[in-house]
Design a protein around this motif. Structure first.
Motif, mmCIF file in Angstrom:
data_model
loop_
_atom_site.group_PDB
_atom_site.id
_atom_site.type_symbol
_atom_site.label_atom_id
_atom_site.label_comp_id
_atom_site.label_asym_id
_atom_site.label_seq_id
_atom_site.Cartn_x
_atom_site.Cartn_y
_atom_site.Cartn_z
ATOM 1 N N UNK A 20 -1.366 7.695 -2.797
ATOM 2 C CA UNK A 20 -1.069 6.328 -2.938
ATOM 3 C C UNK A 20 -0.690 5.681 -1.667
ATOM 4 N N UNK A 21 -1.138 4.386 -1.515
ATOM 5 C CA UNK A 21 -0.674 3.549 -0.418
ATOM 6 C C UNK A 21 0.118 2.406 -1.037
ATOM 7 N N UNK A 35 8.803 -12.854 10.986
ATOM 8 C CA UNK A 35 7.574 -13.613 10.741
ATOM 9 C C UNK A 35 7.732 -15.074 11.119
ATOM 10 N N UNK A 36 6.625 -15.686 11.505
ATOM 11 C CA UNK A 36 6.623 -17.109 11.790
ATOM 12 C C UNK A 36 6.570 -17.875 10.477
ATOM 13 N N UNK A 37 6.541 -19.203 10.583
ATOM 14 C CA UNK A 37 6.451 -20.024 9.368
ATOM 15 C C UNK A 37 5.176 -19.683 8.613
ATOM 16 N N UNK A 38 5.278 -19.739 7.283
ATOM 17 C CA UNK A 38 4.142 -19.456 6.404
ATOM 18 C C UNK A 38 3.657 -18.011 6.521
ATOM 19 N N UNK A 39 4.557 -17.095 6.824
ATOM 20 C CA UNK A 39 4.211 -15.676 6.892
ATOM 21 C C UNK A 39 5.182 -14.857 6.058
ATOM 22 N N UNK A 40 4.755 -13.661 5.707
ATOM 23 C CA UNK A 40 5.616 -12.695 5.050
ATOM 24 C C UNK A 40 5.519 -11.371 5.778
ATOM 25 N N UNK A 41 6.436 -10.453 5.489
ATOM 26 C CA UNK A 41 6.423 -9.136 6.121
ATOM 27 C C UNK A 41 5.797 -8.114 5.176
ATOM 28 N N UNK A 42 4.939 -7.259 5.720
ATOM 29 C CA UNK A 42 4.272 -6.236 4.925
ATOM 30 C C UNK A 42 4.608 -4.863 5.483
ATOM 31 N N UNK A 43 5.035 -3.967 4.618
ATOM 32 C CA UNK A 43 5.277 -2.575 4.976
ATOM 33 C C UNK A 43 4.262 -1.702 4.255
ATOM 34 N N UNK A 44 3.597 -0.834 4.985
ATOM 35 C CA UNK A 44 2.610 0.067 4.387
ATOM 36 C C UNK A 44 3.273 1.401 4.086
ATOM 37 N N UNK A 45 3.157 1.846 2.841
ATOM 38 C CA UNK A 45 3.704 3.130 2.420
ATOM 39 C C UNK A 45 2.590 3.978 1.830
ATOM 40 N N UNK A 46 2.603 5.269 2.127
ATOM 41 C CA UNK A 46 1.613 6.179 1.570
ATOM 42 C C UNK A 46 2.303 7.132 0.608
ATOM 43 N N UNK A 47 1.699 7.331 -0.552
ATOM 44 C CA UNK A 47 2.233 8.282 -1.515
ATOM 45 C C UNK A 47 1.095 9.077 -2.129
ATOM 46 N N UNK A 160 6.253 -8.681 -2.076
ATOM 47 C CA UNK A 160 5.103 -8.319 -2.902
ATOM 48 C C UNK A 160 4.569 -6.994 -2.405
ATOM 49 N N UNK A 161 3.737 -6.341 -3.183
ATOM 50 C CA UNK A 161 3.267 -5.021 -2.779
ATOM 51 C C UNK A 161 1.945 -4.673 -3.431
ATOM 52 N N UNK A 162 1.250 -3.700 -2.829
ATOM 53 C CA UNK A 162 -0.007 -3.171 -3.364
ATOM 54 C C UNK A 162 0.062 -1.659 -3.292
ATOM 55 N N UNK A 163 -0.367 -1.012 -4.357
ATOM 56 C CA UNK A 163 -0.400 0.446 -4.389
ATOM 57 C C UNK A 163 -1.842 0.926 -4.379
ATOM 58 N N UNK A 164 -2.168 1.805 -3.448
ATOM 59 C CA UNK A 164 -3.450 2.492 -3.441
ATOM 60 C C UNK A 164 -3.207 3.900 -3.955
ATOM 61 N N UNK A 165 -3.798 4.214 -5.085
ATOM 62 C CA UNK A 165 -3.584 5.496 -5.750
ATOM 63 C C UNK A 165 -4.835 6.350 -5.581
ATOM 64 N N UNK A 166 -4.752 7.357 -4.713
ATOM 65 C CA UNK A 166 -5.865 8.269 -4.481
ATOM 66 C C UNK A 166 -5.862 9.371 -5.535
ATOM 67 N N UNK A 194 -10.125 5.932 -5.406
ATOM 68 C CA UNK A 194 -8.879 5.188 -5.246
ATOM 69 C C UNK A 194 -8.824 4.012 -6.228
ATOM 70 N N UNK A 195 -7.652 3.774 -6.796
ATOM 71 C CA UNK A 195 -7.417 2.554 -7.557
ATOM 72 C C UNK A 195 -6.394 1.715 -6.792
ATOM 73 N N UNK A 196 -6.492 0.409 -6.903
ATOM 74 C CA UNK A 196 -5.570 -0.496 -6.227
ATOM 75 C C UNK A 196 -4.993 -1.482 -7.220
ATOM 76 N N UNK A 197 -3.666 -1.612 -7.225
ATOM 77 C CA UNK A 197 -3.000 -2.540 -8.138
ATOM 78 C C UNK A 197 -1.919 -3.300 -7.379
ATOM 79 N N UNK A 198 -1.683 -4.524 -7.823
ATOM 80 C CA UNK A 198 -0.585 -5.308 -7.275
ATOM 81 C C UNK A 198 0.726 -4.818 -7.886
#
Length: 285
Positions: A20-21, A35-47, A160-166, A194-198
């Motif tokens: 998983x990611x 982040x600048x205006x109109x931005x968000x922070x994204x962290x990538x995690x692998x599982x 917010x987040x996204x999971x990549x499930x290998x 891989x499946x991807x879900x929000x």
């Protein structure tokens, strides 16, 4: 049904929380590096979901780039880089909710419907000490595209987040050929499934599997279904399992292990941002 490993298997038995990611955006801060205006922070995690370790000591995947595809028409569906570098992750160390995190990245606020993952190599280490690298198809080096359903929303300063499930059991394929009871290195290939879900609208199912005397059962297979198989898992040595990234809804959960009667729990409810506990007690055959 019972899954058995033997020399004629073409595909490893199903596993869960395959690989998983998880992409997690964090709260906006006031630091100059934020982040600048109109931005968000994204962290990538692998599982990775639990995987039967009959042959493998390590499965190291080297990732070189991660991108999100925006559906914002003003940018004409462009890709945004989340991370770029050279990082190897041993998928077999990431079991039952454990993750390996990438550095945070600021991305424009908006909707993203796809992730593009670039991989450089996969290095295998067998339990007998033999090790080798697998040749990857050009499409994986160029970038493997996985659709996110539903699209993930990145809002300014929000999470917010996204999971990549290998599904590693389907991703590692044996075409034939054995050496000292191990798959021959020239007959093993890596084709990621891989499946991807929000993750914003998902929850998890977790629990404990034991026998009738309360002793933990390791390597019991967990199959999560909603009409069709959604994902799979195996309990760890303490009998624990956890399945992440399940969209809100009802599922059936099947448990099976050699020497025990198959068991199923129906209508297991999953709620947003919550873990549903479902324990099992298996009866010997």
């Amino acid at each position: 049904m019972t899954f058995k490993f033997n020399r004629f298997l073409l595909i490893f038995s199903l596993m869960i929380l395959a690989l998983g990611l998880s992409l997690t955006s964090c709260q906006k801060n006031e630091a100059s590096s934020g982040p600048a205006a109109d931005q968000g922070l994204v962290t990538v995690k692998i599982t990775d979901s639990p995987f039967p370790l009959k042959w493998f000591a390590q499965v190291d995947v080297t990732i070189t780039k991660i991108e999100l595809h925006t559906v914002d028409s003003t940018r004409h569906g462009s890709f945004v880089t989340v991370w770029e570098g050279h990082q190897s992750v041993n998928l077999l160390e990431l079991r039952n909710g454990e993750t390996s995190d990438f550095p945070q990245a600021a991305v424009p606020a908006g909707r993203y419907n796809m992730i593009r993952l670039k991989m450089d190599s996969v290095h295998i280490v067998y339990k007998n000490g033999v090790e080798f690298s697998l040749k990857l198809p050009d499409r994986m080096k160029a970038g493997l595209r996985i659709v996110i359903v539903p699209p993930v929303e990145v809002q300014e300063g929000d999470s917010t987040s996204v999971l990549l499930d290998f599904d590693l059991s389907k991703s590692l394929v044996i075409r034939g050929g054995w050496h000292q009871n191990f798959p021959g290195m020239g007959f093993l290939s890596f084709r990621p499934v891989i499946r991807a879900v929000s993750m914003h609208k998902t929850g998890s199912i977790m629990g404990f599997v034991s026998d009738t005397s309360g002793v933990a059962l390791a390597d019991a297979q967990i199959i999560v279904k909603a009409d069709t198989v959604v994902t799979n898992a195996f309990t760890n040595r303490r009998g624990f399992y956890k399945v992440m990234g399940l969209p809100v809804g009802s599922y059936s959960v099947e448990v099976e292990k050699d020497g025990y009667q198959w068991q199923e729990a129906e209508n297991v409810k999953v709620n947003k941002h919550q873990a549903t506990i479902r324990n099992f007690e298996l009866i010997p055959q």
